[in-house]
Enzyme design. Structure first.
Site, PDB file in Angstrom:
ATOM      1  N   ASP A   1      22.709  71.333  30.321  1.00  0.00           N
ATOM      2  CA  ASP A   1      22.078  70.073  29.932  1.00  0.00           C
ATOM      3  C   ASP A   1      21.061  69.706  31.005  1.00  0.00           C
ATOM      4  O   ASP A   1      20.926  70.401  32.015  1.00  0.00           O
ATOM      5  CB  ASP A   1      23.140  68.993  29.733  1.00  0.00           C
ATOM      6  CG  ASP A   1      23.885  68.679  31.020  1.00  0.00           C
ATOM      7  OD1 ASP A   1      23.535  69.240  32.081  1.00  0.00           O
ATOM      8  OD2 ASP A   1      24.824  67.876  30.968  1.00  0.00           O
ATOM      9  N   SER A   2      20.343  68.616  30.796  1.00  0.00           N
ATOM     10  CA  SER A   2      19.272  68.263  31.742  1.00  0.00           C
ATOM     11  C   SER A   2      19.796  67.428  32.890  1.00  0.00           C
ATOM     12  O   SER A   2      19.090  67.202  33.867  1.00  0.00           O
ATOM     13  CB  SER A   2      18.212  67.455  31.014  1.00  0.00           C
ATOM     14  OG  SER A   2      18.741  66.182  30.672  1.00  0.00           O
ATOM     15  N   GLY A   3      21.018  66.934  32.771  1.00  0.00           N
ATOM     16  CA  GLY A   3      21.547  66.046  33.809  1.00  0.00           C
ATOM     17  C   GLY A   3      21.349  64.582  33.494  1.00  0.00           C
ATOM     18  O   GLY A   3      21.967  63.719  34.113  1.00  0.00           O
ATOM     19  N   GLY A   4      20.490  64.276  32.529  1.00  0.00           N
ATOM     20  CA  GLY A   4      20.198  62.881  32.199  1.00  0.00           C
ATOM     21  C   GLY A   4      21.439  62.105  31.804  1.00  0.00           C
ATOM     22  O   GLY A   4      21.664  60.992  32.280  1.00  0.00           O
TER      23      GLY A   4
ATOM     24  N   ASP B   1      16.311  63.321  28.775  1.00  0.00           N
ATOM     25  CA  ASP B   1      16.223  62.240  27.796  1.00  0.00           C
ATOM     26  C   ASP B   1      16.970  61.027  28.327  1.00  0.00           C
ATOM     27  O   ASP B   1      17.708  61.129  29.301  1.00  0.00           O
ATOM     28  CB  ASP B   1      16.834  62.670  26.448  1.00  0.00           C
ATOM     29  CG  ASP B   1      18.332  62.960  26.562  1.00  0.00           C
ATOM     30  OD1 ASP B   1      18.780  63.342  27.661  1.00  0.00           O
ATOM     31  OD2 ASP B   1      19.053  62.807  25.561  1.00  0.00           O
TER      32      ASP B   1
ATOM     33  N   GLN C   1      16.937  61.238  19.693  1.00  0.00           N
ATOM     34  CA  GLN C   1      17.690  60.021  20.028  1.00  0.00           C
ATOM     35  C   GLN C   1      17.380  58.940  18.990  1.00  0.00           C
ATOM     36  O   GLN C   1      16.813  59.250  17.943  1.00  0.00           O
ATOM     37  CB  GLN C   1      17.326  59.551  21.450  1.00  0.00           C
ATOM     38  CG  GLN C   1      17.876  60.459  22.555  1.00  0.00           C
ATOM     39  CD  GLN C   1      19.395  60.324  22.762  1.00  0.00           C
ATOM     40  OE1 GLN C   1      20.069  59.500  22.128  1.00  0.00           O
ATOM     41  NE2 GLN C   1      19.950  61.155  23.648  1.00  0.00           N
TER      42      GLN C   1
ATOM     43  N   GLY D   1      23.166  61.137  21.782  1.00  0.00           N
ATOM     44  CA  GLY D   1      23.432  59.709  21.671  1.00  0.00           C
ATOM     45  C   GLY D   1      24.423  59.342  20.585  1.00  0.00           C
ATOM     46  O   GLY D   1      24.503  58.188  20.176  1.00  0.00           O
TER      47      GLY D   1
ATOM     48  N   ASP E   1      29.509  71.018  21.503  1.00  0.00           N
ATOM     49  CA  ASP E   1      30.235  71.102  22.774  1.00  0.00           C
ATOM     50  C   ASP E   1      31.055  69.831  22.907  1.00  0.00           C
ATOM     51  O   ASP E   1      30.659  68.787  22.383  1.00  0.00           O
ATOM     52  CB  ASP E   1      29.271  71.179  23.973  1.00  0.00           C
ATOM     53  CG  ASP E   1      28.734  69.806  24.328  1.00  0.00           C
ATOM     54  OD1 ASP E   1      27.875  69.297  23.600  1.00  0.00           O
ATOM     55  OD2 ASP E   1      29.209  69.214  25.331  1.00  0.00           O
TER      56      ASP E   1
ATOM     57  N   CYS F   1      48.710  80.616  14.981  1.00  0.00           N
ATOM     58  CA  CYS F   1      47.697  80.962  15.980  1.00  0.00           C
ATOM     59  C   CYS F   1      48.077  82.273  16.664  1.00  0.00           C
ATOM     60  O   CYS F   1      49.243  82.517  16.960  1.00  0.00           O
ATOM     61  CB  CYS F   1      47.598  79.845  17.013  1.00  0.00           C
ATOM     62  SG  CYS F   1      46.468  80.188  18.362  1.00  0.00           S
TER      63      CYS F   1
ATOM     64  N   CYS G   1      46.834  83.306  19.655  1.00  0.00           N
ATOM     65  CA  CYS G   1      46.393  83.305  21.046  1.00  0.00           C
ATOM     66  C   CYS G   1      47.522  83.751  21.984  1.00  0.00           C
ATOM     67  O   CYS G   1      48.691  83.788  21.594  1.00  0.00           O
ATOM     68  CB  CYS G   1      45.857  81.930  21.451  1.00  0.00           C
ATOM     69  SG  CYS G   1      47.095  80.741  21.983  1.00  0.00           S
TER      70      CYS G   1
ATOM     71  N   CYS H   1      50.420  81.253  22.210  1.00  0.00           N
ATOM     72  CA  CYS H   1      51.289  81.171  21.017  1.00  0.00           C
ATOM     73  C   CYS H   1      52.066  82.471  20.794  1.00  0.00           C
ATOM     74  O   CYS H   1      53.156  82.449  20.235  1.00  0.00           O
ATOM     75  CB  CYS H   1      50.462  80.811  19.789  1.00  0.00           C
ATOM     76  SG  CYS H   1      49.856  79.107  19.854  1.00  0.00           S
TER      77      CYS H   1
ATOM     78  N   HIS I   1      45.237  77.833  24.466  1.00  0.00           N
ATOM     79  CA  HIS I   1      45.504  77.574  23.049  1.00  0.00           C
ATOM     80  C   HIS I   1      44.452  76.667  22.417  1.00  0.00           C
ATOM     81  O   HIS I   1      43.930  76.969  21.345  1.00  0.00           O
ATOM     82  CB  HIS I   1      46.892  76.976  22.813  1.00  0.00           C
ATOM     83  CG  HIS I   1      46.975  76.449  21.415  1.00  0.00           C
ATOM     84  ND1 HIS I   1      47.097  77.295  20.325  1.00  0.00           N
ATOM     85  CD2 HIS I   1      46.797  75.200  20.908  1.00  0.00           C
ATOM     86  CE1 HIS I   1      47.021  76.583  19.213  1.00  0.00           C
ATOM     87  NE2 HIS I   1      46.847  75.309  19.538  1.00  0.00           N
TER      88      HIS I   1
END
Ligand code: ZN
Length: 378
Positions: A89-92, A143, A191, A218, A268, A306, A308, A311, A337
């Site tokens: 990300d940009s850090g904003g 942004d 935004q 946003g 994310d 699952c 994984c 599990c 998991h």
């Protein structure tokens, strides 16, 4: 970077994002590696659970350990031991949510480090330069993410600033090149808070600048979920079909399915990792709180469906014991998991889209997800 839209089923999309460090099948969930580490899970385990691309946070990495050190290791990939695609990300967002004192002006933003109070400044140009040094495969523009609630006049002014910054980021991006051989791409961020008119202005202006991909920012900042879906649907409809779409910071399994159904490709969220470290696990039947006494002698796996590592080898009772005893392994297994579940959910959604049965599959998955949640509430 190349994005191929492989199939659509209604508004839902299956695609392939190809970077110099590997391909990513969409829809995709990107585990969050805030400080250059996805918490409580190793890069080799991330591979094992099926992670295709992970996130790094520019704000955190810029403040600590600093870009100079990361440059010495050939960028973030070398520093953190992950050779697959990464997005930064940009850090904003962190400047606005974490730093104590900040001041925003037309040229950029200055802020005090939340570590030691030292004063720093981000501009559209500097965040591109930092992300060039990090060497992420996908970079984000600077942004301003307006808080919720915010009035329409503020959202309008904020959006004008965000659009100017996006154009400056693109100029800097075009005037510079990748430092470590692998190509980098730049995504813009739509935004406009919960105001459809501003969202539309934002999307149209950013599309005319022709970025490699588009994020919707946003949202999931406290607004009603109906507003989140309405804004997602409105923005997605305005974005070019042949470019990837990323809904930032969202969300629950239900949010992901609803947003895929509205045309989103990338997600994310810290939810699976953060909740896992708090003994809350996601299953196909909904959430379980492993601290609950009813799991004391429950020898079933966290999610019987699952496959994984957690599990396949351990019971709910064992994970509950680990959390009660404050053993590190509890955090690790719950994280393995939860990420496995999120990545499975995205793969299942993709299969359903490719098979032209996304709508029916989504309804059935949402019904299943509601069953434990309701049982927990009673
Ligand atoms: Zn599992």
């Amino acid at each position: 970077m190349r994005f191929t839209l492989q199939h659509t089923d209604g508004a839902a999309r299956a695609g392939l994002l190809q970077t110099d460090r590997g391909s990513v099948e969409t829809p995709v969930f990107m585990p969050v590696g805030t400080q250059g580490s996805v918490k409580a899970i190793e890069p080799r385990e991330l591979r094992e659970v099926g992670a295709q691309i992970i996130l790094g946070n520019t704000y955190h990495l810029y403040l600590r350990p600093g870009v100079e050190l990361i440059e010495k290791t050939g960028g973030l990939h070398g520093f953190v031991g992950w050779n697959g695609p990464m997005l930064t990300d940009s850090g904003g967002y962190q400047v606005f949510s974490l730093s104590d004192l900040r001041g925003i002006d037309p040229d950029g933003v200055h802020f005090k480090s939340h570590h030691d109070g030292s004063v720093h400044r981000f501009t559209p140009e500097s965040v591109v330069d930092i992300q060039r040094s990090l060497g992420s495969d996908i970079m984000m523009v600077l942004d301003e993410c307006p808080p919720y609630p915010c009035d329409e006049e503020y959202a309008e002014r904020s959006n004008q600033l965000t659009l100017k910054w996006a154009a400056r980021c693109l100029d800097r991006f075009s005037a510079t090149t990748a430092k470590y051989g692998a190509g980098q791409s730049l995504f813009a961020i739509v935004q406009g808070s919960v105001y459809g008119r501003i969202r539309e202005t934002s999307a149209r202006a950013l599309v005319s600048l022709d970025f490699d991909g588009y994020a919707i920012g946003g949202l999931s900042v406290g607004e009603p979920v109906s507003d989140m879906y309405a804004m997602t649907e409105l923005c997605a409809a305005l974005l070019p079909a042949q470019k990837p779409r990323y809904l930032m910071g969202v969300g629950t399994p239900q949010n992901l399915l609803e947003s895929i159904g509205r045309g989103i490709d990338m997600f994310d969220c810290v939810l699976p990792t953060r909740n896992g470290r708090n003994a809350m696990v996601f299953t196909r039947r909904g959430r379980l709180n492993l601290r609950n006494a009813k799991f004391t002698d429950d020898l079933a796996p966290v999610d019987p469906e699952c496959g994984c590592y957690a599990c396949r080898n351990f019971s709910r009772a064992y994970l509950r014991h680990l959390f009660k005893a404050r053993e590190i392994l509890g955090l690790q297994l719950a994280t393995i998991h939860n990420l496995s579940f999120y990545l499975w959910l995205m793969n299942a959604a993709r299969d359903a889209i490719l098979g032209d049965r996304f709508g029916a599959w989504k309804e059935s998955a949402l019904r299943d997800l509601a069953s434990e949640d309701q049982a927990e509430a009673h």
